[in-house]
Design a protein around this motif. Structure first.
Motif, PDB file in Angstrom:
ATOM      1  N   ARG A 255     -11.241   6.237  -6.726  1.00 45.48           N
ATOM      2  CA  ARG A 255     -10.693   5.111  -7.486  1.00 45.48           C
ATOM      3  C   ARG A 255     -11.355   5.040  -8.869  1.00 45.48           C
ATOM      4  N   LYS A 256     -12.659   5.232  -8.904  1.00 51.04           N
ATOM      5  CA  LYS A 256     -13.377   5.191 -10.182  1.00 51.04           C
ATOM      6  C   LYS A 256     -12.910   6.312 -11.105  1.00 51.04           C
ATOM      7  N   ILE A 257     -12.719   7.509 -10.521  1.00 52.02           N
ATOM      8  CA  ILE A 257     -12.287   8.657 -11.326  1.00 52.02           C
ATOM      9  C   ILE A 257     -10.900   8.416 -11.917  1.00 52.02           C
ATOM     10  N   LEU A 258      -9.968   7.972 -11.071  1.00 53.21           N
ATOM     11  CA  LEU A 258      -8.605   7.739 -11.549  1.00 53.21           C
ATOM     12  C   LEU A 258      -8.562   6.589 -12.547  1.00 53.21           C
ATOM     13  N   LEU A 259      -9.378   5.579 -12.303  1.00 48.07           N
ATOM     14  CA  LEU A 259      -9.410   4.427 -13.206  1.00 48.07           C
ATOM     15  C   LEU A 259      -9.929   4.837 -14.581  1.00 48.07           C
ATOM     16  N   LYS A 260     -10.828   5.810 -14.587  1.00 45.80           N
ATOM     17  CA  LYS A 260     -11.405   6.280 -15.852  1.00 45.80           C
ATOM     18  C   LYS A 260     -10.458   7.250 -16.556  1.00 45.80           C
ATOM     19  N   GLU A 261      -9.832   8.142 -15.770  1.00 46.39           N
ATOM     20  CA  GLU A 261      -9.025   9.219 -16.367  1.00 46.39           C
ATOM     21  C   GLU A 261      -7.542   8.886 -16.495  1.00 46.39           C
ATOM     22  N   MET A 262      -7.053   7.964 -15.658  1.00 38.43           N
ATOM     23  CA  MET A 262      -5.609   7.672 -15.671  1.00 38.43           C
ATOM     24  C   MET A 262      -5.343   6.170 -15.607  1.00 38.43           C
ATOM     25  N   PRO A 263      -6.005   5.374 -16.445  1.00 37.92           N
ATOM     26  CA  PRO A 263      -5.835   3.909 -16.333  1.00 37.92           C
ATOM     27  C   PRO A 263      -4.402   3.451 -16.609  1.00 37.92           C
ATOM     28  N   LEU A 264      -3.750   4.104 -17.593  1.00 32.97           N
ATOM     29  CA  LEU A 264      -2.387   3.690 -17.949  1.00 32.97           C
ATOM     30  C   LEU A 264      -1.412   3.996 -16.812  1.00 32.97           C
ATOM     31  N   GLN A 265      -1.560   5.198 -16.224  1.00 30.70           N
ATOM     32  CA  GLN A 265      -0.661   5.575 -15.123  1.00 30.70           C
ATOM     33  C   GLN A 265      -0.845   4.648 -13.913  1.00 30.70           C
ATOM     34  N   LEU A 266      -2.111   4.303 -13.608  1.00 33.28           N
ATOM     35  CA  LEU A 266      -2.368   3.419 -12.470  1.00 33.28           C
ATOM     36  C   LEU A 266      -1.789   2.029 -12.715  1.00 33.28           C
ATOM     37  N   THR A 267      -2.011   1.513 -13.936  1.00 30.52           N
ATOM     38  CA  THR A 267      -1.495   0.185 -14.264  1.00 30.52           C
ATOM     39  C   THR A 267       0.029   0.168 -14.204  1.00 30.52           C
ATOM     40  N   ASP A 268       0.648   1.240 -14.681  1.00 31.04           N
ATOM     41  CA  ASP A 268       2.106   1.337 -14.637  1.00 31.04           C
ATOM     42  C   ASP A 268       2.607   1.367 -13.194  1.00 31.04           C
ATOM     43  N   ARG A 269       1.922   2.134 -12.363  1.00 30.30           N
ATOM     44  CA  ARG A 269       2.325   2.259 -10.951  1.00 30.30           C
ATOM     45  C   ARG A 269       2.251   0.900 -10.242  1.00 30.30           C
ATOM     46  N   VAL A 270       1.168   0.185 -10.495  1.00 32.79           N
ATOM     47  CA  VAL A 270       0.981  -1.125  -9.866  1.00 32.79           C
ATOM     48  C   VAL A 270       2.023  -2.120 -10.387  1.00 32.79           C
ATOM     49  N   GLY A 271       2.247  -2.083 -11.699  1.00 29.18           N
ATOM     50  CA  GLY A 271       3.231  -2.994 -12.294  1.00 29.18           C
ATOM     51  C   GLY A 271       4.635  -2.746 -11.763  1.00 29.18           C
ATOM     52  N   ARG A 272       4.985  -1.468 -11.611  1.00 34.90           N
ATOM     53  CA  ARG A 272       6.299  -1.132 -11.064  1.00 34.90           C
ATOM     54  C   ARG A 272       6.426  -1.635  -9.627  1.00 34.90           C
ATOM     55  N   ALA A 273       5.349  -1.492  -8.856  1.00 30.15           N
ATOM     56  CA  ALA A 273       5.375  -1.961  -7.464  1.00 30.15           C
ATOM     57  C   ALA A 273       5.627  -3.467  -7.410  1.00 30.15           C
ATOM     58  N   TYR A 274       4.911  -4.209  -8.242  1.00 30.15           N
ATOM     59  CA  TYR A 274       5.107  -5.667  -8.243  1.00 30.15           C
ATOM     60  C   TYR A 274       6.508  -6.014  -8.732  1.00 30.15           C
ATOM     61  N   GLY A 275       6.973  -5.289  -9.754  1.00 23.57           N
ATOM     62  CA  GLY A 275       8.301  -5.575 -10.295  1.00 23.57           C
ATOM     63  C   GLY A 275       9.391  -5.403  -9.246  1.00 23.57           C
ATOM     64  N   ILE A 276       9.318  -4.331  -8.477  1.00 24.66           N
ATOM     65  CA  ILE A 276      10.338  -4.090  -7.443  1.00 24.66           C
ATOM     66  C   ILE A 276      10.209  -5.098  -6.304  1.00 24.66           C
ATOM     67  N   LEU A 277       8.979  -5.304  -5.829  1.00 28.18           N
ATOM     68  CA  LEU A 277       8.775  -6.214  -4.700  1.00 28.18           C
ATOM     69  C   LEU A 277       9.211  -7.643  -5.023  1.00 28.18           C
ATOM     70  N   SER A 278       9.069  -8.046  -6.265  1.00 22.42           N
ATOM     71  CA  SER A 278       9.380  -9.438  -6.628  1.00 22.42           C
ATOM     72  C   SER A 278      10.789  -9.612  -7.183  1.00 22.42           C
ATOM     73  N   ASN A 279      11.571  -8.514  -7.231  1.00 26.68           N
ATOM     74  CA  ASN A 279      12.926  -8.638  -7.793  1.00 26.68           C
ATOM     75  C   ASN A 279      14.016  -7.900  -7.021  1.00 26.68           C
ATOM     76  N   ALA A 280      13.636  -7.022  -6.091  1.00 21.70           N
ATOM     77  CA  ALA A 280      14.652  -6.203  -5.409  1.00 21.70           C
ATOM     78  C   ALA A 280      15.585  -7.057  -4.557  1.00 21.70           C
ATOM     79  N   ALA A 281      16.809  -6.573  -4.398  1.00 22.09           N
ATOM     80  CA  ALA A 281      17.787  -7.251  -3.537  1.00 22.09           C
ATOM     81  C   ALA A 281      17.867  -6.584  -2.169  1.00 22.09           C
ATOM     82  N   ILE A 282      17.451  -5.319  -2.095  1.00 21.14           N
ATOM     83  CA  ILE A 282      17.413  -4.576  -0.829  1.00 21.14           C
ATOM     84  C   ILE A 282      16.079  -3.831  -0.760  1.00 21.14           C
ATOM     85  N   LEU A 283      15.429  -3.928   0.379  1.00 25.49           N
ATOM     86  CA  LEU A 283      14.095  -3.330   0.497  1.00 25.49           C
ATOM     87  C   LEU A 283      13.892  -2.827   1.928  1.00 25.49           C
ATOM     88  N   SER A 284      13.743  -1.516   2.092  1.00 28.09           N
ATOM     89  CA  SER A 284      13.471  -0.985   3.436  1.00 28.09           C
ATOM     90  C   SER A 284      12.012  -1.230   3.798  1.00 28.09           C
TER      91      SER A 284
END
Length: 356
Positions: A255-284
């Motif tokens: 986690r420390k390595i990825l947070l240091k080397e890929m902070p933007l990608q991690l933040t984007d991934r988390v943001g996308r997850a929240y965006g889908i979970l809080s707005n999707a109309a269909i969710l498996s």
């Protein structure tokens, strides 16, 4: 009080408690026991399984009268299929115990830390489930209940081999300890496969979300001991606790390595997850668990400014399951209806950046 088990998604093991709970979701200790002079479940007839059920029920009631612990007894044949499914989704019974067979029972404590499956693979499968890394406390509690039951039940025991069980892999202590771990960055970087290979060589098994024969979802795995013979119970607990701490160290390091080397990608991934979970109309359910995994990682790393706790996300993990969804809706639903109801539930729960 016992009815709450089927209506609330929160269990003792979903609480944000216990050491290392940011990665170790829960700790479980399970003891396999069989009654003396009665064939084990794979070989017993219906009359013999009925005897096991009745003797265990009396023993549970006798233990309850001592005031040491309060257990409620359920006959699975008297429960609707939906409620049995919820017991499975809360990890209180196994997938095998869900199968329709005569004289199956369950003794359970109101806080759901203790459950005893009757007539599963063995006559008794005693389980203690606690949040975080608390294998030692789970073992102490299981040992206490085991001793109390043994005052009223005679277990099959051999001086040389220990407790006798239906499956040879459980003979000896009959103890299977396991931890449920969330290791998303080890999965992302494919380090998890290497670690699991090493664990197998050391005598540990890695299984999916609901144990043997189930798949992993949401980067959640169960790690357990494979050896039950030739080691003391305390040694099994200590060994698995030690291995679990090493898995936690590896996950934290990655986690420390990825947070240091890929902070933007991690933040984007988390943001996308929240965006889908809080707005999707269909969710498996599988998509929900995978997105919850990303969101949980974001909460742990402080990448999202949301009023969310780990226990909220663990509760959502239980709520996302088919049984709970149908209980929530109050009616049976097909797959598409469940996916739509799941999405609606998540939108409501994650409203306005918090948890409702």
């Amino acid at each position: 009080m016992i009815d709450n088990i089927f209506t609330r998604a929160r269990s003792s093991w979903t609480k944000n408690e216990g050491p290392l709970n940011h990665i170790v979701i829960s700790s479980r200790v399970r003891l396999a026991r069989n009654l003396e002079k009665i064939p084990m479940p794979p070989f017993q007839n219906e009359s013999q399984s009925h005897t096991v059920l009745e003797r265990t029920k009396k023993a549970v009631e006798a233990v309850k009268l001592t005031g040491n612990t309060e257990l409620f007894f359920l006959r699975l044949s008297e429960l609707p299929a939906l409620e049995k499914q919820i017991l499975l989704e809360k990890h209180l019974i196994s997938p095998e115990h869900l199968e329709e067979k005569p004289n199956r029972g369950l003794a359970i404590s109101a806080d759901e830390t203790i459950s005893i499956m009757v007539n599963e693979e063995d006559h008794l499968r005693l389980q203690v489930l606690l949040p975080g890394l608390q294998l030692d406390k789970a073992w102490e509690k299981a040992d206490k209940i085991d001793n109390l039951l043994e005052e009223y039940l005679e277990f099959a025991f051999c001086e040389k081999k220990g407790y006798l069980t239906a499956c040879p892999t459980n003979v000896g202590t009959g103890l299977r300890a396991s931890v449920m771990v969330h290791i998303p960055t080890l999965v992302m970087t494919r380090q998890a496969t290497k670690i699991f290979h090493t664990l197998g060589q050391l005598g540990f098994a890695v299984r999916g979300l609901y144990g043997e024969g189930t798949e992993s979802k949401g980067s959640i795995f169960q790690v357990s001991n494979q050896i039950t013979l030739g080691e003391k119970e305390t040694e099994i607990i200590q060994n698995l606790s030690s291995v679990t701490r090493q898995i936690v160290d590896k996950e934290e390091e990655m986690r420390k390595i990825l947070l240091k080397e890929m902070p933007l990608q991690l933040t984007d991934r988390v943001g996308r997850a929240y965006g889908i979970l809080s707005n999707a109309a269909i969710l498996s359910s599988e998509e929900a668990l995978n997105l919850l995994s990303d969101l949980r990682l974001g909460v742990d790393l402080g990448l999202v400014k949301l009023n969310l706790k780990q226990e909220n996300l663990t509760e959502l993990m239980v709520l996302a399951q088919p049984g709970f969804l149908q209980k929530y809706a109050g009616k049976p639903m097909d797959a598409l209806e469940r996916d739509a109801t799941r999405a609606k539930l998540f939108v409501e729960k994650l409203k306005q950046g918090g948890y409702n």
